[in-house]
Design a protein around this motif. Sequence first.
Motif, PDB file in Angstrom:
ATOM      1  N   SER A   1       0.845  -1.185   0.000  1.00 27.59           N
ATOM      2  CA  SER A   1       0.000   0.000   0.000  1.00 27.59           C
ATOM      3  C   SER A   1       0.885   1.241   0.000  1.00 27.59           C
ATOM      4  CB  SER A   1      -0.907   0.010   1.228  1.00 27.59           C
ATOM      5  OG  SER A   1      -1.614   1.214   1.290  1.00 27.59           O
ATOM      6  N   LEU A   2       0.705   2.074  -1.004  1.00 25.93           N
ATOM      7  CA  LEU A   2       1.477   3.309  -1.076  1.00 25.93           C
ATOM      8  C   LEU A   2       0.748   4.476  -0.413  1.00 25.93           C
ATOM      9  CD1 LEU A   2       2.781   3.104  -4.747  1.00 25.93           C
ATOM     10  CD2 LEU A   2       3.983   2.517  -2.662  1.00 25.93           C
TER      11      LEU A   2
ATOM     12  N   PHE B   1       3.605   9.615   0.126  1.00 25.95           N
ATOM     13  CA  PHE B   1       3.605   8.782  -1.074  1.00 25.95           C
ATOM     14  C   PHE B   1       5.031   8.568  -1.574  1.00 25.95           C
ATOM     15  CE2 PHE B   1       3.386   8.147  -5.652  1.00 25.95           C
ATOM     16  CZ  PHE B   1       2.473   7.110  -5.731  1.00 25.95           C
ATOM     17  N   LEU B   2       5.834   9.628  -1.596  1.00 29.68           N
ATOM     18  CA  LEU B   2       7.223   9.502  -2.056  1.00 29.68           C
ATOM     19  C   LEU B   2       8.052   8.631  -1.123  1.00 29.68           C
ATOM     20  CD1 LEU B   2       7.960  13.098  -3.374  1.00 29.68           C
ATOM     21  CD2 LEU B   2       7.622  11.006  -4.702  1.00 29.68           C
ATOM     22  N   ILE B   3       7.805   8.726   0.178  1.00 31.93           N
ATOM     23  CA  ILE B   3       8.523   7.874   1.134  1.00 31.93           C
ATOM     24  C   ILE B   3       8.245   6.402   0.837  1.00 31.93           C
ATOM     25  CG2 ILE B   3       8.582   7.122   3.552  1.00 31.93           C
ATOM     26  CD1 ILE B   3       8.261  10.085   4.323  1.00 31.93           C
TER      27      ILE B   3
ATOM     28  N   PHE C   1       7.017   5.080  -1.956  1.00 30.76           N
ATOM     29  CA  PHE C   1       7.448   4.737  -3.305  1.00 30.76           C
ATOM     30  C   PHE C   1       8.950   4.463  -3.342  1.00 30.76           C
ATOM     31  CE2 PHE C   1       8.665   5.736  -7.697  1.00 30.76           C
ATOM     32  CZ  PHE C   1       7.795   4.895  -8.367  1.00 30.76           C
ATOM     33  N   ILE C   2       9.723   5.347  -2.731  1.00 33.43           N
ATOM     34  CA  ILE C   2      11.175   5.160  -2.700  1.00 33.43           C
ATOM     35  C   ILE C   2      11.544   3.928  -1.876  1.00 33.43           C
ATOM     36  CG2 ILE C   2      13.332   6.168  -1.841  1.00 33.43           C
ATOM     37  CD1 ILE C   2      12.156   8.911  -2.687  1.00 33.43           C
ATOM     38  N   TYR C   3      10.837   3.702  -0.784  1.00 35.80           N
ATOM     39  CA  TYR C   3      11.118   2.542   0.055  1.00 35.80           C
ATOM     40  C   TYR C   3      10.908   1.241  -0.715  1.00 35.80           C
ATOM     41  CZ  TYR C   3      10.676  -0.926   3.736  1.00 35.80           C
ATOM     42  OH  TYR C   3      10.830  -2.037   4.501  1.00 35.80           O
ATOM     43  N   TYR C   4       9.779   1.108  -1.398  1.00 38.92           N
ATOM     44  CA  TYR C   4       9.492  -0.136  -2.112  1.00 38.92           C
ATOM     45  C   TYR C   4      10.281  -0.266  -3.405  1.00 38.92           C
ATOM     46  CZ  TYR C   4       5.774  -1.359   1.089  1.00 38.92           C
ATOM     47  OH  TYR C   4       5.074  -1.706   2.211  1.00 38.92           O
ATOM     48  N   ARG C   5      10.643   0.830  -4.049  1.00 41.18           N
ATOM     49  CA  ARG C   5      11.391   0.775  -5.305  1.00 41.18           C
ATOM     50  C   ARG C   5      12.878   0.561  -5.085  1.00 41.18           C
ATOM     51  NH1 ARG C   5       9.783   0.791 -10.847  1.00 41.18           N
ATOM     52  NH2 ARG C   5       7.578   0.730 -10.434  1.00 41.18           N
ATOM     53  N   VAL C   6      13.447   1.220  -4.077  1.00 43.44           N
ATOM     54  CA  VAL C   6      14.901   1.205  -3.915  1.00 43.44           C
ATOM     55  C   VAL C   6      15.325   0.311  -2.760  1.00 43.44           C
ATOM     56  CG1 VAL C   6      16.921   2.644  -3.489  1.00 43.44           C
ATOM     57  CG2 VAL C   6      15.072   3.512  -4.899  1.00 43.44           C
ATOM     58  N   VAL C   7      14.868   0.606  -1.558  1.00 42.55           N
ATOM     59  CA  VAL C   7      15.353  -0.087  -0.366  1.00 42.55           C
ATOM     60  C   VAL C   7      14.895  -1.546  -0.354  1.00 42.55           C
ATOM     61  CG1 VAL C   7      15.283  -0.109   2.148  1.00 42.55           C
ATOM     62  CG2 VAL C   7      15.398   2.061   0.935  1.00 42.55           C
ATOM     63  N   LYS C   8      13.620  -1.787  -0.558  1.00 44.15           N
ATOM     64  CA  LYS C   8      13.084  -3.139  -0.498  1.00 44.15           C
ATOM     65  C   LYS C   8      13.626  -4.006  -1.628  1.00 44.15           C
ATOM     66  CE  LYS C   8       9.766  -5.086   1.965  1.00 44.15           C
ATOM     67  NZ  LYS C   8       9.966  -5.674   3.215  1.00 44.15           N
ATOM     68  N   LYS C   9      13.852  -3.418  -2.791  1.00 42.74           N
ATOM     69  CA  LYS C   9      14.381  -4.178  -3.918  1.00 42.74           C
ATOM     70  C   LYS C   9      15.818  -4.603  -3.659  1.00 42.74           C
ATOM     71  CE  LYS C   9      13.338  -3.847  -8.457  1.00 42.74           C
ATOM     72  NZ  LYS C   9      13.083  -3.161  -9.693  1.00 42.74           N
ATOM     73  N   ARG C  10      16.596  -3.742  -3.033  1.00 47.18           N
ATOM     74  CA  ARG C  10      17.992  -4.068  -2.743  1.00 47.18           C
ATOM     75  C   ARG C  10      18.112  -5.085  -1.621  1.00 47.18           C
ATOM     76  NH1 ARG C  10      20.660   1.203  -1.658  1.00 47.18           N
ATOM     77  NH2 ARG C  10      19.795   2.148  -3.505  1.00 47.18           N
TER      78      ARG C  10
END
Length: 150
Positions: free
Chosen positions: A55-56, A98-100, A102-111
């Motif tokens: 959920s974003l 929303f940006l927090i 989005f960035i968390y799931y796109r960058v941090v969680k992916k890594r």
Amino acid sequence: MQVFSTFNHSIYLELAIVALERSGIPKSQILAIPLEVKDDHFLLFDSIHQSDGISLFDIAAGLATAFAVIGVSVGFILTWGPIYWGLIGAASGFIIGFLINFIYYRVVKKRSKHEQTAEVILIVECIPEQTDRVIKILKTNFSKGLAVLS
């Protein structure tokens, strides 16, 4: 008879194949089929029929509420008044939240996510007398799933 099993792509799959060959099953009766790894992208909006569990909007809604309250409180002092500053606070809080996410799931969680290895389906063609030995070999080599088709 056919014995189907699934494995993670690991050394245990190789050990199972070698053990099957040593037990008298020829290479022509062993088939290993690797499955493709699913692309784990997420959608911005969930639908009725599909939800990925991400959920974003949860943090966005909370920050929008908090910033709206702060904007209304400060708006009594500022020139535009509490309504405009409440709306500005709600919009900015929603965008920040929303940006927090989005960035968390796109960058941090992916890594941080461990690389998932693809599964492999192993199909063994054998005579009925060999079935128990084949099943035992597959189970000792950590087969994830097992099925026998007679």
